[in-house]
Design a protein around this motif. Sequence first.
Motif, PDB file in Angstrom:
ATOM      1  N   GLN A 179      -9.316  11.734 -15.111  1.00  9.64           N
ATOM      2  CA  GLN A 179      -8.929  11.840 -16.521  1.00  9.64           C
ATOM      3  C   GLN A 179      -7.461  11.471 -16.726  1.00  9.64           C
ATOM      4  N   ASP A 180      -6.609  11.923 -15.800  1.00  7.50           N
ATOM      5  CA  ASP A 180      -5.194  11.534 -15.870  1.00  7.50           C
ATOM      6  C   ASP A 180      -5.039  10.038 -15.636  1.00  7.50           C
ATOM      7  N   TYR A 181      -5.791   9.516 -14.660  1.00 13.63           N
ATOM      8  CA  TYR A 181      -5.724   8.082 -14.390  1.00 13.63           C
ATOM      9  C   TYR A 181      -6.172   7.272 -15.606  1.00 13.63           C
ATOM     10  N   GLU A 182      -7.240   7.722 -16.264  1.00 16.65           N
ATOM     11  CA  GLU A 182      -7.743   6.984 -17.422  1.00 16.65           C
ATOM     12  C   GLU A 182      -6.679   6.892 -18.514  1.00 16.65           C
ATOM     13  N   GLU A 183      -6.048   8.011 -18.809  1.00 13.70           N
ATOM     14  CA  GLU A 183      -5.031   8.034 -19.859  1.00 13.70           C
ATOM     15  C   GLU A 183      -3.832   7.150 -19.515  1.00 13.70           C
ATOM     16  N   ALA A 184      -3.569   7.016 -18.211  1.00 16.78           N
ATOM     17  CA  ALA A 184      -2.420   6.218 -17.777  1.00 16.78           C
ATOM     18  C   ALA A 184      -2.786   4.765 -17.501  1.00 16.78           C
ATOM     19  N   ILE A 234     -11.182  11.644  -1.768  1.00 18.96           N
ATOM     20  CA  ILE A 234     -12.369  11.967  -0.978  1.00 18.96           C
ATOM     21  C   ILE A 234     -13.212  13.022  -1.704  1.00 18.96           C
ATOM     22  N   ASN A 235     -12.599  14.159  -2.008  1.00 17.12           N
ATOM     23  CA  ASN A 235     -13.321  15.280  -2.613  1.00 17.12           C
ATOM     24  C   ASN A 235     -13.734  14.966  -4.046  1.00 17.12           C
ATOM     25  N   SER A 236     -14.992  15.270  -4.371  1.00 14.53           N
ATOM     26  CA  SER A 236     -15.473  15.012  -5.728  1.00 14.53           C
ATOM     27  C   SER A 236     -14.691  15.797  -6.770  1.00 14.53           C
ATOM     28  N   GLY A 237     -14.410  17.074  -6.481  1.00 18.67           N
ATOM     29  CA  GLY A 237     -13.695  17.896  -7.444  1.00 18.67           C
ATOM     30  C   GLY A 237     -12.326  17.323  -7.785  1.00 18.67           C
ATOM     31  N   ILE A 238     -11.637  16.803  -6.779  1.00 20.32           N
ATOM     32  CA  ILE A 238     -10.314  16.210  -7.009  1.00 20.32           C
ATOM     33  C   ILE A 238     -10.444  14.887  -7.758  1.00 20.32           C
ATOM     34  N   SER A 239     -11.412  14.068  -7.365  1.00 18.72           N
ATOM     35  CA  SER A 239     -11.608  12.783  -8.048  1.00 18.72           C
ATOM     36  C   SER A 239     -11.932  12.978  -9.525  1.00 18.72           C
ATOM     37  N   ILE A 240     -12.788  13.945  -9.814  1.00 17.82           N
ATOM     38  CA  ILE A 240     -13.175  14.193 -11.206  1.00 17.82           C
ATOM     39  C   ILE A 240     -11.965  14.613 -12.035  1.00 17.82           C
ATOM     40  N   ALA A 241     -11.173  15.541 -11.510  1.00 21.08           N
ATOM     41  CA  ALA A 241      -9.998  16.021 -12.243  1.00 21.08           C
ATOM     42  C   ALA A 241      -8.948  14.923 -12.402  1.00 21.08           C
ATOM     43  N   GLN A 258      -3.092  20.305  -5.528  1.00 22.61           N
ATOM     44  CA  GLN A 258      -2.283  19.276  -4.876  1.00 22.61           C
ATOM     45  C   GLN A 258      -2.784  17.886  -5.261  1.00 22.61           C
ATOM     46  N   GLY A 259      -4.091  17.767  -5.460  1.00 30.28           N
ATOM     47  CA  GLY A 259      -4.664  16.488  -5.864  1.00 30.28           C
ATOM     48  C   GLY A 259      -4.175  16.057  -7.232  1.00 30.28           C
ATOM     49  N   LYS A 260      -4.100  17.002  -8.136  1.00 32.57           N
ATOM     50  CA  LYS A 260      -3.609  16.716  -9.486  1.00 32.57           C
ATOM     51  C   LYS A 260      -2.147  16.262  -9.431  1.00 32.57           C
ATOM     52  N   ALA A 261      -1.361  16.943  -8.597  1.00 33.20           N
ATOM     53  CA  ALA A 261       0.053  16.581  -8.458  1.00 33.20           C
ATOM     54  C   ALA A 261       0.205  15.198  -7.828  1.00 33.20           C
ATOM     55  N   ALA A 262      -0.625  14.900  -6.835  1.00 32.27           N
ATOM     56  CA  ALA A 262      -0.570  13.590  -6.172  1.00 32.27           C
ATOM     57  C   ALA A 262      -0.906  12.479  -7.164  1.00 32.27           C
ATOM     58  N   LEU A 277       0.834  -1.202   0.000  1.00 34.64           N
ATOM     59  CA  LEU A 277       0.000   0.000   0.000  1.00 34.64           C
ATOM     60  C   LEU A 277       0.867   1.251   0.000  1.00 34.64           C
ATOM     61  N   GLU A 278       0.607   2.143  -0.940  1.00 33.28           N
ATOM     62  CA  GLU A 278       1.276   3.434  -0.975  1.00 33.28           C
ATOM     63  C   GLU A 278       0.248   4.530  -0.715  1.00 33.28           C
ATOM     64  N   THR A 279       0.703   5.678  -0.258  1.00 33.05           N
ATOM     65  CA  THR A 279      -0.207   6.780   0.032  1.00 33.05           C
ATOM     66  C   THR A 279       0.203   8.029  -0.753  1.00 33.05           C
ATOM     67  N   ALA A 280      -0.795   8.848  -1.052  1.00 36.06           N
ATOM     68  CA  ALA A 280      -0.547  10.117  -1.736  1.00 36.06           C
ATOM     69  C   ALA A 280      -1.452  11.166  -1.101  1.00 36.06           C
ATOM     70  N   ASP A 281      -0.850  12.231  -0.614  1.00 40.38           N
ATOM     71  CA  ASP A 281      -1.587  13.281   0.088  1.00 40.38           C
ATOM     72  C   ASP A 281      -2.040  14.352  -0.893  1.00 40.38           C
ATOM     73  N   ASP A 282      -3.379  14.514  -1.012  1.00 40.07           N
ATOM     74  CA  ASP A 282      -3.875  15.573  -1.903  1.00 40.07           C
ATOM     75  C   ASP A 282      -4.234  16.845  -1.145  1.00 40.07           C
ATOM     76  N   GLY A 283      -4.119  16.800   0.197  1.00 37.19           N
ATOM     77  CA  GLY A 283      -4.352  17.983   1.014  1.00 37.19           C
ATOM     78  C   GLY A 283      -5.760  18.541   0.933  1.00 37.19           C
ATOM     79  N   GLY A 284      -6.662  17.847   0.231  1.00 34.18           N
ATOM     80  CA  GLY A 284      -8.004  18.363   0.040  1.00 34.18           C
ATOM     81  C   GLY A 284      -8.067  19.551  -0.915  1.00 34.18           C
ATOM     82  N   LYS A 285      -6.986  19.714  -1.722  1.00 28.90           N
ATOM     83  CA  LYS A 285      -6.899  20.863  -2.633  1.00 28.90           C
ATOM     84  C   LYS A 285      -6.746  20.367  -4.078  1.00 28.90           C
ATOM     85  N   PRO A 286      -7.505  20.961  -5.001  1.00 25.67           N
ATOM     86  CA  PRO A 286      -7.457  20.490  -6.400  1.00 25.67           C
ATOM     87  C   PRO A 286      -6.061  20.456  -7.012  1.00 25.67           C
TER      88      PRO A 286
END
Length: 374
Positions: free
Chosen positions: A118-123, A108-115, A88-92, A77-86
């Motif tokens: 798209q990167d996850y899908e491409e990768a 957790i946050n919908s806005g971060i998950s949505i953004a 930082q979430g993109k960078a994570a 298990l690895e962790t990535a901190d998005d800080g609850g900020k869009p």
Amino acid sequence: MIRLSFTAFAITAFASAAGVAAGLAIPTPAYADVKIATAGPFTGSIAAFGAQMKLGTEQAVADINAAGGILGERIVLETADDGGKPEQGKAAANKLISDGLKFVVGHINSGISIAASQDYEEAGVLQISPASTNPAFTERKLWNTFRTCGRDDQQGPVAGAYIAANYKDRKVAIVHDKTPYGKGLADETQKAMNKGGVKEVLYEGINPNEKDYSALVSKMKAAGVDLVYFGGLHPEAGLIVRQMRDQGMKTVLMGGDAITDKEFWTIAGPGAQGTLMTFGPDPRKNPAAKDIVERMKARGIDAEGYVLYSYAAVQVIQQAAEAAKSLDPKKVAAVMHSGMTFNTVLGPLSFDKKGDITKLDYVVYTWKDGNYSE
């Protein structure tokens, strides 16, 4: 008596040695660990929710590894901190992609998950969120997006129907934090409430992460608001409740699943008594979760909020991979989209073609003495 010439003997010996050498040279399969990441707010104002997600994924990984892992391979298990900020979430998300992760439990946050999706899908990364409820997360029908929770267009109607039934002749305000989650949930609640015959006397947006909402509170006090529906997170909800009590208001606050942490009560104080919220049926009471809940309780951990939703996300990845006989995220996703039922701590779960769970998942709770109950 059989006689071998030296030449024949040499050829035979060489062939035998070559066979042994060839046997020794046959490569044995090298298996890599299965890497799964949990990505969420481990720092910042809503780190309490990140902690819930981490507790759930860690426990699931430990339990699955103890039972043999996934397809015989150990989960790391690895962790990535998005800080609850869009931002930082993109960078994570991109850090996990560059590290070669193919399965992510988060965000957790919908806005971060949505953004991030798209990167996850491409990768080629499969993403399963335990908490992102905005419909747009799965409504785009990406192959890689799933959630173990419900949607705001399910949650909002439950809240709106409750308000219409119980506050028919009272004054109601709608307040949101301007985020995809907060505004989306507030608007779904408003829509259902209006349909039930209740029209709000105020509709306001606030800026999250501020400390002073006294101007909003004063406006609600002047309007004689009996109930304020808040679309947003627990830090702001707690402050609004506390500041309403400071101004002598007895107004009830109602919120969504983002106030399901005891930190809400800590911020709001005893004035939070009677606060209402919507959330899924308490997974801690599900028979399928009894053993895990008791084991975590023995360690001093309350499996509240998103803990078991996160645990279930790892269970789904494991069972789908076993069914697919593959750790290829697209093959795993195909199994998840197939309608297969997964046995989880939330009970039986299956997903539709969008990646949403196929059961309605919301009831109304009330806060009392620092805890919430249906």
